[in-house]
Design an enzyme around this catalytic site. Structure first.
Site, PDB file in Angstrom:
ATOM      1  N   CYS A 110       0.811  -1.222   0.000  1.00 17.40           N
ATOM      2  CA  CYS A 110       0.000   0.000   0.000  1.00 17.40           C
ATOM      3  C   CYS A 110       0.842   1.268   0.000  1.00 17.40           C
ATOM      4  O   CYS A 110       0.317   2.354  -0.221  1.00 17.40           O
ATOM      5  CB  CYS A 110      -0.941  -0.013   1.201  1.00 17.40           C
ATOM      6  SG  CYS A 110      -2.320  -1.162   1.013  1.00 17.40           S
ATOM      7  N   LYS A 125       0.593   3.447  -3.193  1.00 10.09           N
ATOM      8  CA  LYS A 125      -0.635   4.149  -3.560  1.00 10.09           C
ATOM      9  C   LYS A 125      -0.362   5.595  -3.969  1.00 10.09           C
ATOM     10  O   LYS A 125       0.532   6.251  -3.426  1.00 10.09           O
ATOM     11  CB  LYS A 125      -1.616   4.149  -2.373  1.00 10.09           C
ATOM     12  CG  LYS A 125      -2.222   2.799  -2.075  1.00 10.09           C
ATOM     13  CD  LYS A 125      -3.160   2.848  -0.885  1.00 10.09           C
ATOM     14  CE  LYS A 125      -4.435   3.603  -1.189  1.00 10.09           C
ATOM     15  NZ  LYS A 125      -5.459   3.408  -0.127  1.00 10.09           N
ATOM     16  N   SER A 136      -5.618 -11.316 -16.486  1.00  5.17           N
ATOM     17  CA  SER A 136      -4.159 -11.282 -16.361  1.00  5.17           C
ATOM     18  C   SER A 136      -3.531 -10.668 -17.602  1.00  5.17           C
ATOM     19  O   SER A 136      -4.039 -10.824 -18.715  1.00  5.17           O
ATOM     20  CB  SER A 136      -3.606 -12.698 -16.145  1.00  5.17           C
ATOM     21  OG  SER A 136      -3.953 -13.539 -17.239  1.00  5.17           O
ATOM     22  N   ASP A 158     -10.680   0.996   7.201  1.00  5.03           N
ATOM     23  CA  ASP A 158      -9.458   0.223   7.375  1.00  5.03           C
ATOM     24  C   ASP A 158      -8.253   1.133   7.133  1.00  5.03           C
ATOM     25  O   ASP A 158      -8.264   1.998   6.266  1.00  5.03           O
ATOM     26  CB  ASP A 158      -9.433  -1.021   6.484  1.00  5.03           C
ATOM     27  CG  ASP A 158      -9.536  -0.727   5.004  1.00  5.03           C
ATOM     28  OD1 ASP A 158     -10.118   0.324   4.643  1.00  5.03           O
ATOM     29  OD2 ASP A 158      -9.064  -1.541   4.205  1.00  5.03           O
ATOM     30  N   ALA A 210     -15.173   9.454  -0.693  1.00  2.43           N
ATOM     31  CA  ALA A 210     -13.875   9.001  -0.178  1.00  2.43           C
ATOM     32  C   ALA A 210     -14.028   7.863   0.817  1.00  2.43           C
ATOM     33  O   ALA A 210     -13.254   7.734   1.760  1.00  2.43           O
ATOM     34  CB  ALA A 210     -13.113  10.169   0.461  1.00  2.43           C
ATOM     35  N   ASP A 211     -15.059   7.039   0.619  1.00  4.09           N
ATOM     36  CA  ASP A 211     -15.279   5.905   1.511  1.00  4.09           C
ATOM     37  C   ASP A 211     -14.471   4.706   1.013  1.00  4.09           C
ATOM     38  O   ASP A 211     -13.746   4.786   0.030  1.00  4.09           O
ATOM     39  CB  ASP A 211     -16.775   5.565   1.586  1.00  4.09           C
ATOM     40  CG  ASP A 211     -17.197   5.152   2.987  1.00  4.09           C
ATOM     41  OD1 ASP A 211     -16.431   4.403   3.624  1.00  4.09           O
ATOM     42  OD2 ASP A 211     -18.271   5.573   3.442  1.00  4.09           O
ATOM     43  N   ASP A 263      -8.524  -3.814  -5.329  1.00  5.06           N
ATOM     44  CA  ASP A 263      -7.231  -3.418  -4.774  1.00  5.06           C
ATOM     45  C   ASP A 263      -6.157  -4.365  -5.293  1.00  5.06           C
ATOM     46  O   ASP A 263      -6.348  -5.582  -5.313  1.00  5.06           O
ATOM     47  CB  ASP A 263      -7.249  -3.466  -3.241  1.00  5.06           C
ATOM     48  CG  ASP A 263      -6.288  -2.461  -2.624  1.00  5.06           C
ATOM     49  OD1 ASP A 263      -5.126  -2.422  -3.072  1.00  5.06           O
ATOM     50  OD2 ASP A 263      -6.692  -1.728  -1.711  1.00  5.06           O
TER      51      ASP A 263
END
Length: 340
Positions: free
Chosen positions: A12, A15, A134, A220, A43-44, A62
């Protein structure tokens, strides 16, 4: 070629910064579908789309490049991280779709191990792996597009805390700092093992307990760091007070922060929150811990004060690092974040 060394960034921490992202999203058209209860304009953590009076879909995606050398471990972490947004919204994971980018010259057994690791976590979630997409790429990347289910009147938002709520964090901080130490060969075995266990651990177990308590908001903590996600929780209505002495930390994470093993993601997070918080009285090492990008981090929960102790006790059965880290101020202050 080493699996990990083929990547310029990972987890992360790769990002796009929250401030930059907001600029790009501002150019997109607004939602006009009344059934889309949560879109990118809030922005949730995930999108919520109402199907009927009893059901709404939660949808999220993600993926990232690896932050660990073990391909199967990378698959587990990436899948756990991708499903986390569903849990942050109070939902149940239904199924996931693999997203794969992989260098043509790398051993395909590495890719097989990544996929097995991801499948293990999807299975642990009680969900199905339903397919995917992929492509060949210069760097390996893996993640999931995830669909979940929730009642349209019972999902959790990330920006609706109430005054005098108590704030609970379910996982220890410092993942980014530990992984930085790993990259330069300075991480202890204890810190490395603790970080891997934390990143692999599903937020499923914490999320399943929330419905029985007066939880007002949940998110999170991932790439934007604790302060970035806390500022989104505070929004424009509340001020969150966070006590640095109460923060749960991974082994040696504070030491690595003191050794300036900070990340580029942490610096992006600093730029995002700089106008939202006064860090002048916070030691530099604790600033880095507050800003550190968390790959597959824990849930930040805002719960009514009278229920906080009982919820914490329930959470610690499966998430022993869960800790009360602060509260929501009784009144809106000059800034959305106050750090003690």
């Amino acid at each position: 070629m080493s699996f990990l060394s083929s990547c310029t960034s990972g987890g992360c921490g790769a990002k796009i910064g929250a401030g930059e992202l907001a600029t790009y999203l501002a150019k997109l058209p607004r939602n006009t579908d009344p059934k889309l209860l949560v879109g990118f304009d809030r922005a949730d953590d995930a999108a919520v789309y109402q199907l009927n009076d009893e059901q709404a879909l939660i949808s999220t995606v993600d993926f990232f490049s690896p932050m660990v050398e073990d391909p199967r471990m990378f698959g587990r972490i990436a899948a756990a991280n991708a499903m986390s947004d569903i849990y942050a919204m109070g939902g149940k994971v239904l199924y996931g779709l693999n997203l794969v980018c992989f260098p043509q010259q790398l051993d395909k057994e590495i890719l097989a191990e990544i996929l097995v690791g991801g499948a293990e976590k999807v299975s642990e979630a009680g969900a199905s792996l339903a397919g995917g997409h992929s492509i060949y790429d210069h760097e390996p990347k893996y993640g999931l597009a995830v669909t979940g289910l929730v009642h349209p009147e019972k999902f959790l938002r990330n920006d609706t805390p109430q005054p005098e709520d108590v704030l609970i964090l379910t996982k220890a901080l410092g993942v980014g700092l530990v992984q930085s130490a790993v990259r330069v060969g300075l991480a202890s075995e204890e810190a490395t093992a603790a970080a891997l266990a934390s990143m692999c651990h599903l937020n499923k177990y914490a999320a399943e307990k929330l419905a029985a308590y007066p939880v007002h908001a949940c998110t999170d903590v991932t790439g934007f760091g604790l302060l970035g996600h806390a500022s989104e929780m505070a929004g424009t209505e509340q001020t969150l007070i966070i006590d640095t002495a109460a923060l749960p930390l991974l082994p040696d994470a504070l030491h690595y922060a003191e050794a300036y093993l900070a990340t580029a993601g942490g610096e992006r997070n600093r730029r995002f929150v700089i106008d939202k918080v006064d860090l002048s009285e916070v030691p530099p090492a604790y600033q880095e811990l507050l800003l550190d990008p968390q790959t597959s981090g824990g849930l930040l929960i805002s719960v009514a004060a009278e229920a906080a102790a009982d919820l914490l006790q329930a959470l610690q059965v499966d998430d022993p690092a869960a800790t009360i880290i602060g509260m929501v101020a009784s009144e809106r202050g000059a800034k959305p974040l106050v750090i003690l």
